[in-house]
Design an enzyme around this catalytic site. Structure first.
Site, short mmCIF file in Angstrom:
data_model
loop_
_atom_site.label_atom_id
_atom_site.label_comp_id
_atom_site.label_asym_id
_atom_site.label_seq_id
_atom_site.Cartn_x
_atom_site.Cartn_y
_atom_site.Cartn_z
N ASN A 13 0.86 -1.19 0.00
CA ASN A 13 0.00 0.00 0.00
C ASN A 13 0.90 1.24 0.00
O ASN A 13 1.48 1.60 1.01
CB ASN A 13 -0.90 -0.01 1.23
N TRP A 14 1.00 1.87 -1.16
CA TRP A 14 1.88 3.03 -1.30
C TRP A 14 1.32 4.28 -0.64
O TRP A 14 2.03 5.27 -0.48
CB TRP A 14 2.14 3.32 -2.78
N LYS A 15 0.03 4.27 -0.31
CA LYS A 15 -0.62 5.44 0.29
C LYS A 15 -0.39 6.68 -0.61
O LYS A 15 -0.46 6.54 -1.84
CB LYS A 15 -0.15 5.65 1.73
N HIS A 106 -9.67 1.03 5.19
CA HIS A 106 -8.39 1.28 5.88
C HIS A 106 -8.60 2.28 7.00
O HIS A 106 -9.40 3.21 6.88
CB HIS A 106 -7.36 1.80 4.87
N GLU A 108 -6.98 4.74 7.98
CA GLU A 108 -6.78 6.15 7.61
C GLU A 108 -8.02 6.71 6.94
O GLU A 108 -8.35 7.89 7.11
CB GLU A 108 -5.55 6.27 6.71
N GLU A 178 -5.16 -4.77 10.61
CA GLU A 178 -4.13 -3.78 10.89
C GLU A 178 -4.42 -3.09 12.22
O GLU A 178 -5.27 -2.21 12.28
CB GLU A 178 -4.09 -2.73 9.78
N GLY A 184 2.63 2.45 10.72
CA GLY A 184 3.58 3.54 10.55
C GLY A 184 4.31 3.98 11.81
O GLY A 184 4.99 5.00 11.82
N SER A 222 3.47 -2.08 10.23
CA SER A 222 4.93 -2.10 10.33
C SER A 222 5.52 -3.47 10.00
O SER A 222 6.44 -3.95 10.68
CB SER A 222 5.38 -1.64 11.73
N GLY A 244 5.08 1.23 4.62
CA GLY A 244 6.35 1.87 4.31
C GLY A 244 7.36 0.96 3.64
O GLY A 244 8.09 1.40 2.73
#
Length: 263
Positions: A13-15, A106, A108, A178, A184, A222, A244
């Site tokens: 997931n590049w976000k 997600h 976020e 998650e 992160g 992570s 990440g």
């Protein structure tokens, strides 16, 4: 109940990353690693979730890889079809452009963009009806975990979508657990804690659908090469949703390799 016979998924997931030149270099390096030592498709599904503006570019780049790599949308509109909805990207448009996988729910999106359960349900329904595979994200906050509500919160998130998923559509669902406190932050749930939650998720899914025994349940939070082997060894952890570390070709490759070799 164990999902150890399920082919693992590793999805990056590049976000809201990276810039165009960096994305090109990242894909080039990842494809080169696969050329040097391929990871068999039967051993691990691999996918990349770029920004919306990069979906077709990434898709075209991945088409030149030595094996199939899925292009995954990071989100989808709550509105179906086409029409006067400025800024929206519907499930039907994704399907039309050949993007057949999408992240929904997600943390976020839930926390920053106020994706409440009824909004998420609309997105899930639209995606499934358009024939997309949904990677449905669930997870608890640190406060919820410390107050002993983690399992209750996560299982409720699973139950939330049951109202809009038809019996035959559960095969189009992948779950990604998650823990919000591990996204992160550099923190990660211990393999034991992660496995315990994954087993609970599988138990909950199995009470809703017979497909619960066969549903891939990914861990996110992570994930990195240093902990991938331990996580992959857990019977109910069927892959990883990688944040990440997916922005580094070598790290992402090593995570995929860990799951392919362990399962």
């Amino acid at each position: 109940m164990s999902g150890s016979t399920i082919t693992p998924w590793v999805v990056g997931n590049w976000k809201m990353n990276p810039l165009q030149a960096d994305a090109g270099a990242l894909l080039k390096n990842f494809k080169q690693l696969l050329n040097e030592q391929n990871i068999a498709e039967a051993a691990c599904h691999i996918g990349v979730a770029p920004t919306a503006i990069a979906l077709t570019t990434v898709q075209n780049e991945l088409a030149q890889a030595s094996r199939h790599i899925m292009t995954v949308a990071q989100d989808v509109s709550r509105v179906a079809g086409t029409g006067a909805y400025t800024g929206e990207l519907s499930a039907e448009l994704l399907k039309d452009y050949g993007v057949e996988f999408v992240l929904i729910g997600h943390s976020e999106r839930r926390e920053i963009f106020a994706d409440q359960p009824h909004i998420i349900n609309e997105k899930v329904k639209n995606a499934l009806n358009a024939g997309l595979t949904v990677i449905y994200c669930v997870g608890e906050s640190l406060e919820q975990r410390e107050s002993g509500q983690a399992e209750q919160v996560v299982l409720q998130q699973i139950c939330d979508i049951a109202a809009v998923v038809q019996a035959e559509q559960w095969k189009q669902i992948v779950v990604a657990y998650e823990p919000i406190w591990a996204i992160g932050t550099g923190k990660t749930a211990s393999p034991e804690d992660a496995q315990a939650m994954h087993a609970k998720i599988r138990e909950g899914l199995s009470q809703i659908t017979p497909m619960g025994l066969h549903t891939a349940i990914l861990y996110g939070g992570s994930v990195k090469p240093e902990n991938a082997v331990e996580l992959a060894a857990c019977p109910d952890i069927n892959g990883a949703l990688v944040g990440g570390a997916s922005l580094n070709a070598e790290s992402f490759y090593k995570i995929a390799q860990a799951f392919a070799n362990t399962k």
